[in-house]
Design a protein around this motif. Structure first.
Motif, mmCIF file in Angstrom:
data_model
loop_
_atom_site.group_PDB
_atom_site.id
_atom_site.type_symbol
_atom_site.label_atom_id
_atom_site.label_comp_id
_atom_site.label_asym_id
_atom_site.label_seq_id
_atom_site.Cartn_x
_atom_site.Cartn_y
_atom_site.Cartn_z
ATOM 1 N N GLU A 23 0.869 -1.123 -0.002
ATOM 2 C CA GLU A 23 -0.036 -0.065 -0.059
ATOM 3 C C GLU A 23 0.875 1.049 -0.060
ATOM 4 O O GLU A 23 1.876 1.347 0.481
ATOM 5 N N GLN A 24 0.230 2.170 -0.589
ATOM 6 C CA GLN A 24 0.927 3.638 -0.445
ATOM 7 C C GLN A 24 0.354 4.342 0.533
ATOM 8 O O GLN A 24 -0.773 4.304 0.885
ATOM 9 N N LEU A 25 1.238 4.864 1.755
ATOM 10 C CA LEU A 25 0.701 5.062 3.146
ATOM 11 C C LEU A 25 0.955 6.697 3.170
ATOM 12 O O LEU A 25 -0.039 7.278 3.945
ATOM 13 N N THR A 26 1.355 7.364 2.055
ATOM 14 C CA THR A 26 1.481 8.893 2.108
ATOM 15 C C THR A 26 1.103 9.601 0.829
ATOM 16 O O THR A 26 1.161 8.589 -0.504
ATOM 17 N N GLN A 27 0.819 10.724 0.634
ATOM 18 C CA GLN A 27 0.584 11.295 -0.769
ATOM 19 C C GLN A 27 -0.525 10.547 -1.481
ATOM 20 O O GLN A 27 -0.256 10.221 -2.773
ATOM 21 N N PRO A 28 -1.704 10.320 -0.970
ATOM 22 C CA PRO A 28 -2.652 9.824 -1.661
ATOM 23 C C PRO A 28 -3.258 10.764 -3.053
ATOM 24 O O PRO A 28 -3.177 12.108 -2.947
ATOM 25 N N SER A 29 -4.320 10.021 -3.715
ATOM 26 C CA SER A 29 -4.475 11.164 -4.851
ATOM 27 C C SER A 29 -5.877 11.824 -4.037
ATOM 28 O O SER A 29 -6.531 11.411 -3.474
ATOM 29 N N PRO A 30 -6.050 13.221 -4.537
ATOM 30 C CA PRO A 30 -7.371 13.647 -4.221
ATOM 31 C C PRO A 30 -8.539 13.056 -4.724
ATOM 32 O O PRO A 30 -8.332 12.220 -5.696
ATOM 33 N N PRO A 31 -9.663 12.831 -3.899
ATOM 34 C CA PRO A 31 -10.626 12.031 -4.539
ATOM 35 C C PRO A 31 -11.024 12.304 -6.193
ATOM 36 O O PRO A 31 -11.316 11.438 -6.787
ATOM 37 N N HIS A 32 -11.096 13.566 -6.383
ATOM 38 C CA HIS A 32 -11.458 13.849 -7.547
ATOM 39 C C HIS A 32 -10.725 13.520 -8.801
ATOM 40 O O HIS A 32 -10.962 13.106 -9.807
ATOM 41 N N VAL A 33 -9.286 13.484 -8.531
ATOM 42 C CA VAL A 33 -8.278 12.704 -9.414
ATOM 43 C C VAL A 33 -8.389 11.280 -9.566
ATOM 44 O O VAL A 33 -8.550 10.780 -10.513
ATOM 45 N N ARG A 34 -8.580 10.397 -8.349
ATOM 46 C CA ARG A 34 -8.818 9.124 -8.599
ATOM 47 C C ARG A 34 -10.040 8.982 -9.228
ATOM 48 O O ARG A 34 -10.235 7.872 -10.105
ATOM 49 N N GLU A 35 -11.261 9.704 -9.041
ATOM 50 C CA GLU A 35 -12.300 9.574 -9.812
ATOM 51 C C GLU A 35 -12.284 9.655 -11.564
ATOM 52 O O GLU A 35 -12.645 8.841 -12.147
#
Length: 160
Positions: A23-35
């Motif tokens: 898993e990636q533990l830091t720096q996630p995508s903002p929800p709109h970018v993942r969508e």
């Protein structure tokens, strides 16, 4: 067929877990970018379908070959090795299959890392979660390379 040269990724690498689940533990995508990424995966890769990953944690959306057989010599994600070419996790990071030359480009430019179980029969690399529109374009390029590797086909250009 290799992917175009990637720009160097800016900023520090995200922290990731050293074991499975990877898993990636830091720096996630903002929800709109993942969508936007999931929408692109669902509409821009002809002959594929999206659905729940066969191998990842709940919530991961995978791309599966649907209309084409796996290209000769391509090794996709376990468990079948010939159907799931990649998936996006809830944090926005992706696991996907790529040819060795594209893996080298991804790693050299700081865009990802090999899966902890990586081997000749576990051809899985992580693409770090895109954080911006520009990084989303990089994710599209890497997913397109995975698609070409999995199918042996060029993706038809998108219509406006």
């Amino acid at each position: 067929m290799t992917m175009p040269a990637l720009p160097p990724r800016t900023g520090p690498r995200p922290r990731t877990g050293p074991a499975v689940p990877h898993e990636q533990l830091t720096q996630p995508s903002p929800p709109h970018v993942r969508e936007q990424l999931v929408r692109w995966m669902s509409t821009q890769l002809p002959g594929t379908r999206t659905g729940e990953s066969e191998i990842s944690l709940p919530g991961a959306v995978a791309v599966f070959l649907d209309e084409f057989p796996c290209a000769e010599g391509a090794v996709l994600l376990p468990p079948r090795l010939d159907a799931e070419l990649g998936h996006v996790h809830v944090d926005g990071s992706l696991h996907l299959a790529l040819p060795l030359a594209d893996q080298a480009e991804l790693l050299a430019k700081g865009w990802g890392e090999r899966h902890p179980l990586y081997s000749p029969s576990v051809n899985v690399v992580m693409l770090y979660a895109p954080r911006t529109a520009e990084e989303l374009d990089v994710a599209h390029s890497v997913l397109d390379a995975s698609y070409r590797y999995a199918t042996g086909r060029e993706r038809a250009p998108a219509h406006p």
